[in-house]
Design an enzyme around this catalytic site. Structure first.
Site, PDB file in Angstrom:
ATOM      1  CG  ASN A  12       4.253  -0.708  -1.776  1.00  0.00           C
ATOM      2  OD1 ASN A  12       5.143  -1.165  -2.493  1.00  0.00           O
ATOM      3  ND2 ASN A  12       3.851  -1.299  -0.662  1.00  0.00           N
ATOM      4  CD1 TRP A  13       3.629   0.838  -8.447  1.00  0.00           C
ATOM      5  CD2 TRP A  13       5.248   0.142  -9.844  1.00  0.00           C
ATOM      6  NE1 TRP A  13       3.717   1.745  -9.473  1.00  0.00           N
ATOM      7  CE2 TRP A  13       4.699   1.342 -10.350  1.00  0.00           C
ATOM      8  CE3 TRP A  13       6.283  -0.466 -10.552  1.00  0.00           C
ATOM      9  CZ2 TRP A  13       5.154   1.942 -11.525  1.00  0.00           C
ATOM     10  CZ3 TRP A  13       6.733   0.120 -11.721  1.00  0.00           C
ATOM     11  CH2 TRP A  13       6.171   1.312 -12.208  1.00  0.00           C
ATOM     12  CE  LYS A  14       0.767  -3.912  -1.491  1.00  0.00           C
ATOM     13  NZ  LYS A  14       0.115  -4.454  -0.327  1.00  0.00           N
ATOM     14  CG  HIS A  98       4.816  -2.367   3.496  1.00  0.00           C
ATOM     15  ND1 HIS A  98       4.067  -3.531   3.589  1.00  0.00           N
ATOM     16  CD2 HIS A  98       4.050  -1.483   2.816  1.00  0.00           C
ATOM     17  CE1 HIS A  98       2.902  -3.327   2.971  1.00  0.00           C
ATOM     18  NE2 HIS A  98       2.867  -2.101   2.506  1.00  0.00           N
ATOM     19  CD  GLU A 100       2.354  -6.332   1.715  1.00  0.00           C
ATOM     20  OE1 GLU A 100       3.202  -6.079   0.846  1.00  0.00           O
ATOM     21  OE2 GLU A 100       1.147  -6.034   1.599  1.00  0.00           O
ATOM     22  CD  GLU A 170       0.851   1.291   4.324  1.00  0.00           C
ATOM     23  OE1 GLU A 170       0.441   1.798   3.273  1.00  0.00           O
ATOM     24  OE2 GLU A 170       1.517   0.242   4.357  1.00  0.00           O
ATOM     25  N   GLY A 176      -4.713  -4.101   1.346  1.00  0.00           N
ATOM     26  CA  GLY A 176      -5.065  -5.086   0.324  1.00  0.00           C
ATOM     27  C   GLY A 176      -6.338  -5.847   0.621  1.00  0.00           C
ATOM     28  CB  SER A 215      -8.351  -0.628   1.161  1.00  0.00           C
ATOM     29  OG  SER A 215      -7.916  -1.974   1.290  1.00  0.00           O
ATOM     30  N   GLY A 236      -1.273   0.992  -2.457  1.00  0.00           N
ATOM     31  CA  GLY A 236      -0.815  -0.285  -2.998  1.00  0.00           C
ATOM     32  C   GLY A 236      -1.535  -0.621  -4.285  1.00  0.00           C
ATOM     33  N   GLY A 237      -2.576  -1.455  -4.187  1.00  0.00           N
ATOM     34  CA  GLY A 237      -3.280  -1.975  -5.358  1.00  0.00           C
ATOM     35  C   GLY A 237      -3.669  -0.902  -6.372  1.00  0.00           C
TER      36      GLY A 237
HETATM   37  C1  PEP Z   1       0.364  -0.862   0.738  1.00  0.00           C
HETATM   38  O1  PEP Z   1       0.812  -1.791   0.080  1.00  0.00           O
HETATM   39  O2  PEP Z   1       1.121  -0.143   1.394  1.00  0.00           O
HETATM   40  C2  PEP Z   1      -1.095  -0.616   0.704  1.00  0.00           C
HETATM   41  C3  PEP Z   1      -1.589   0.359   1.410  1.00  0.00           C
HETATM   42  O3  PEP Z   1      -1.819  -1.453  -0.091  1.00  0.00           O
HETATM   43  P1  PEP Z   1      -3.378  -1.265  -0.533  1.00  0.00           P
HETATM   44  O4  PEP Z   1      -3.534   0.157  -0.970  1.00  0.00           O
HETATM   45  O5  PEP Z   1      -3.558  -2.245  -1.647  1.00  0.00           O
HETATM   46  O6  PEP Z   1      -4.197  -1.591   0.665  1.00  0.00           O
END
Ligand code: PEP
Length: 255
Positions: A12-14, A98, A100, A170, A176, A215, A236-237
């Site tokens: 997930n590049w956000k 998601h 966010e 999640e 994040g 994470s 994500g990251g």
């Molecule tokens: C996400 O954005 O869905 C996510 C899990 O981010 P991260 O891996 O950065 O925690």
């Protein structure tokens, strides 16, 4: 029990990327993921870059998807992008719900359910995200929250719509933050999710792919993916760093 849905690691590049950095990242993924078997891989990019992603990944076997979609298929919905449009140019996945979007865009359980239905209606594979906040976990409400989020979608879509779907647990407090759920914590919620769907339809529950997100890094991926009900990850990251994403995908293809 491992699902019949198979293994998947989705990035997930956000709201990150540019034409130049995407090109570099995608080229590195195409070569880094080519030797890996035993799992599917995908990236979910911002809307303006989906055409670039489709072009760069063509023929690579790596899937791609959007980070959200409209609950409508067409009409006077300025700024929205429909499942019909995404499907039109070959999109496979759409992230739905998601945290966010739930927190920052006010997407509630019913809207998330409508988006799940819209994805299914248009032949997209929804990646439905569920998860509790830290306050909810501390109050012992994790299962209540996850059940509420799941049941809202079940009520709108019907259990049949979950056949072959992807769910991502999640925990909001792990996204994040660098703070990961322990493998046992994640496994506990994944087993709860599969059990909850089994109560509606055991055959459908067996086709689900259950991802953990929050994470995930190269250093913790293998232990998470070794859990019996964790079929892969939503990343994500670490999905923005080619070497990290490839290492996480290697852990999934080994596990
Ligand atoms: C996400 O954005 O869905 C996510 C899990 O981010 P991260 O891996 O950065 O925690």
């Amino acid at each position: 029990m491992k699902s019949g849905g198979g293994r998947l690691v989705a990035g997930n590049w956000k709201m990150h990327g540019s034409l130049a950095t995407n090109r570099q990242l995608l080229k590195a993924l195409v070569s880094g993921l080519a030797p890996l078997h035993g799992a599917e891989f995908a990236v979910c990019a911002p809307f303006p870059y989906l055409a670039q992603v489709a072009t760069e990944l063509a023929g690579s076997g790596i899937g791609w998807g959007a980070q959200t979609l409209s609950e409508h298929d067409a009409g006077a919905f300025t700024g929205e992008v429909s499942g019909e449009m995404l499907k039109d140019f070959g999109c496979t996945y759409a992230i739905v719900g998601h945290s966010e979007r739930r927190q920052l865009n006010g997407e509630g359980d019913v809207l998330v359910g409508s988006k799940f239905v819209a994805a299914r209606r248009n032949g997209l594979v929804p990646i439905l995200c569920v998860g509790e906040t830290l306050e909810e976990r501390d109050r012992g409400e994790t299962e209540v929250v996850v059940a509420r989020q799941l049941d809202a979608v079940l009520k709108l879509a019907g259990v049949g719509a979950f056949r072959g779907a992807v769910l991502a647990y999640e925990p909001v407090w792990a996204i994040g933050t660098g703070r990961t759920a322990t493998p046992a914590q994640a496994q506990g919620v994944h087993a709860f999710i599969r059990d909850r769907l089994s109560r509606s339809d055991a055959a459908v529950a067996a086709t689900l792919t259950l991802l953990y997100g929050g994470s995930v890094k190269p250093g913790n991926a293998a232990e998470l993916f070794a859990q019996p009900d964790i079929d892969g990850g939503l990343i994500g990251g670490a999905s923005l760093v080619a070497g990290d994403f490839v290492a996480i995908c290697e852990a999934a293809s080994r596990g």
